[in-house]
Design a protein around this motif. Structure first.
Motif, PDB file in Angstrom:
ATOM      1  N   HIS A 204       0.840  -1.209   0.000  1.00 25.37           N
ATOM      2  CA  HIS A 204       0.000   0.000   0.000  1.00 25.37           C
ATOM      3  C   HIS A 204       0.872   1.255   0.000  1.00 25.37           C
ATOM      4  CE1 HIS A 204       0.403   1.089   4.370  1.00 25.37           C
ATOM      5  NE2 HIS A 204       0.645  -0.202   4.495  1.00 25.37           N
ATOM      6  N   SER A 206       0.524   5.825  -1.346  1.00 24.28           N
ATOM      7  CA  SER A 206      -0.217   6.875  -2.033  1.00 24.28           C
ATOM      8  C   SER A 206       0.044   6.778  -3.531  1.00 24.28           C
ATOM      9  CB  SER A 206       0.186   8.252  -1.500  1.00 24.28           C
ATOM     10  OG  SER A 206      -0.128   8.371  -0.129  1.00 24.28           O
ATOM     11  N   VAL A 207      -0.678   7.586  -4.299  1.00 23.14           N
ATOM     12  CA  VAL A 207      -0.583   7.528  -5.752  1.00 23.14           C
ATOM     13  C   VAL A 207       0.811   7.932  -6.226  1.00 23.14           C
ATOM     14  CG1 VAL A 207      -1.431   9.903  -6.027  1.00 23.14           C
ATOM     15  CG2 VAL A 207      -1.691   8.284  -7.898  1.00 23.14           C
ATOM     16  N   ASP A 267      -4.971  -1.559  -7.404  1.00 24.44           N
ATOM     17  CA  ASP A 267      -5.998  -0.556  -7.078  1.00 24.44           C
ATOM     18  C   ASP A 267      -7.226  -1.196  -6.433  1.00 24.44           C
ATOM     19  OD1 ASP A 267      -4.557   1.660  -7.984  1.00 24.44           O
ATOM     20  OD2 ASP A 267      -5.222   1.368 -10.035  1.00 24.44           O
ATOM     21  N   ASP A 299      -4.297   1.903  -1.941  1.00 26.31           N
ATOM     22  CA  ASP A 299      -3.769   3.185  -1.481  1.00 26.31           C
ATOM     23  C   ASP A 299      -3.817   3.344   0.031  1.00 26.31           C
ATOM     24  OD1 ASP A 299      -6.470   3.492  -1.090  1.00 26.31           O
ATOM     25  OD2 ASP A 299      -6.664   5.351  -2.234  1.00 26.31           O
TER      26      ASP A 299
END
Length: 504
Positions: A204, A206-207, A267, A299
């Motif tokens: 996991h 962040s983008v 995702d 995420d």
């Protein structure tokens, strides 16, 4: 005005087609690759009438969105390439009559849903790893036949893979070294046919920090080892499983999935629908119990993922959960240097001084995708202006990437307005007590989006929708989740509305 000025786009002279492509490239540079692919890729040239240029979009809703948010930008870029054109009109595209006739003559063409077919090998071309491509060149190439896919007759084989995303091209630093080591070890074990060491493996971040890069690198290595691997996005899983449930072919599809050696799902936070969540949970349990490797990226950690039921969440917590942290400045410099070297292979004159690299790495702290965007902008300034790149040039080129990635604060009012616009009702209708069919669905969609995109509590959301009870909001959320699982068209509409709200 020439004879070409009234011809449809497919018959335009080569001169006009070149002008259109140049204008599109200007738009891409202006808005960036991600926004361009989301909104501008569907924009097509229709015809020219003197100083007026007609463009088309596939739906009225998208046409209105472009008119509201991007018309001035489009007009400016068109005027820069089309001599004498000073006005642009966007129309709704008319379907091809031949296509409609063919669909009407063969209504059963969609009756059989494609099944998941595991690949004996990914069979990816190894020549020219594509690391020499710029971001823009890759975006153009990826619109051609997808990497890692087969023809429709061969069945569904998962989402496409990017040849560039390998372990060799992954830049390792303090923020991602543990995740990299875990991913590589899991891929090596599976490629060799050994029992999984870390199962499931949950990544996991962040983008833009490298989750997809790691997952695709794993899928590629396992496939090269002649093992059966399937790489999927959550969206692809929902689409194909939803079709299988609708067409009553779900049993065969699940049997196909259970025969693979590694399942890679990207995702996962986008997985929606109670039925699909349950099916995903059953699949994860079956594969783990049979000794097959599961790799998932999202995420956020599994405990914070609302798209998981309790059984799946428990499974992921029981495996190895690794986080990729923000890129430190040294790692950002490495990424920039790699991207610049790749761009230079395509453009010999592209030179970025060391002080500019240091400046960009220091000023852009968000994610790797913004670093790609920075290189694209520097390349555009260098090739279009022909001037040497310096810190001052870089500051001007990347100013739109600096401090633009604060968390998006979506408001319930914005959700209500956008949903009302899409369904052609008024915002007053959505918050009213009316219960007609044309109002109930938009109201439930708006409640669902309010729960998904805002931090507001259920009672507060109910109050904002005409003083309704929180149980009404729960019912609406569950109703839309179930509909999304069954209706792929509604699922696409809801996903489009989410993207629009995050773009506003």
């Amino acid at each position: 005005m020439s004879d070409d000025d009234h011809l449809p786009a497919g018959s335009l002279s080569s001169e006009y087609r070149q002008e259109w492509e140049r204008a599109r490239e200007r738009m891409r540079i202006e808005v960036g690759d991600q926004k361009y692919e989301t909104w501008f890729s569907a924009l097509e040239l229709l015809r020219r009438e003197g100083s007026l240029l007609y463009l088309t979009m596939p739906t009225k809703f998208l046409r209105n969105w472009m008119n509201q948010h991007y018309l001035e930008l489009i007009r400016a870029r068109i005027a820069a390439e089309f001599k004498g054109v000073d006005k642009v009109i966007i129309e709704v595209r008319t379907p091809n009559p031949k296509t409609k006739a063919a669909q009407a003559a063969a209504p059963g063409l969609r009756s059989a849903a494609p099944s998941f077919k595991p690949m004996p090998s990914l069979a990816l071309a190894t020549a020219g790893e594509a690391v020499g491509e710029t971001a823009l060149a890759y975006q153009r190439r990826v619109c051609s036949p997808k990497i890692g896919t087969r023809t429709e007759a061969d069945g569904f084989v998962g989402s496409p893979l990017d040849r560039r995303l390998t372990f060799a091209t992954f830049k390792v630093g303090k923020s991602n070294d543990f995740a990299f080591a875990a991913a590589r070890r899991a891929a090596e074990q599976c490629a060799q046919g050994a029992a999984p060491l870390f199962n499931p493996l949950y990544v996991h971040a962040s983008v833009g920090l490298g989750k997809t890069h790691l997952l695709q690198a794993m899928a590629r290595q396992v496939g090269d080892g002649r093992r059966r691997v399937l790489y999927l996005t959550a969206e692809r899983f929902m689409s194909n499983f939803g079709n299988a449930l609708r067409d009553q072919t779900a049993y065969a599809l699940k049997e196909d999935l259970r025969s693979i050696d590694m399942l890679v799902v990207d995702d996962l936070q986008f997985l929606q629908g109670k039925t699909l969540r349950a099916e995903f949970s059953h699949l994860v349990n079956a594969l783990i119990d049979s000794g097959r490797q599961i790799v998932v990226a999202a995420d956020r950690p599994p405990a914070q993922l609302e798209s998981l039921d309790e059984r799946a969440s428990s499974r992921f917590k029981g495996g190895l959960c690794v986080e990729i942290g923000p890129l430190d400045e040294e790692l950002r410099q490495q990424v920039l240097e790699t991207r610049i070297a790749a761009a230079k292979e395509q453009h010999d004159a592209f030179v970025v001084p060391r002080d500019v690299v240091v400046y960009v790495a220091k000023i852009i702290t968000s994610n790797g995708r913004d670093l790609d965007g920075a290189v694209s902008r520097l390349l555009a300034h260098s090739s279009l202006n022909g001037a040497p790149i310096c810190v001052s040039t870089a500051e001007q080129a990347i100013r739109d990437l600096v401090n633009t990635h604060e968390p998006k604060r979506v408001k319930i009012d914005d959700i209500q307005k956008l949903v009302a616009s899409h369904y052609n009702v008024s915002r007053a209708d959505i918050v009213s007590s009316r219960r007609t069919a044309n109002v109930v669905l938009p109201r439930q969609v708006a409640m669902y989006l309010s729960k998904a995109l805002t931090p507001r509590s259920l009672p507060e959301i109910g109050r904002r929708f005409g003083g309704r009870d929180h149980t009404t909001v729960i019912h609406a959320v569950r109703k839309i989740e179930n509909l999304i699982a069954k209706d792929n068209g509604l699922a696409q509409v809801v996903e489009l509305l989410k993207r629009m709200l995050n773009e506003q």
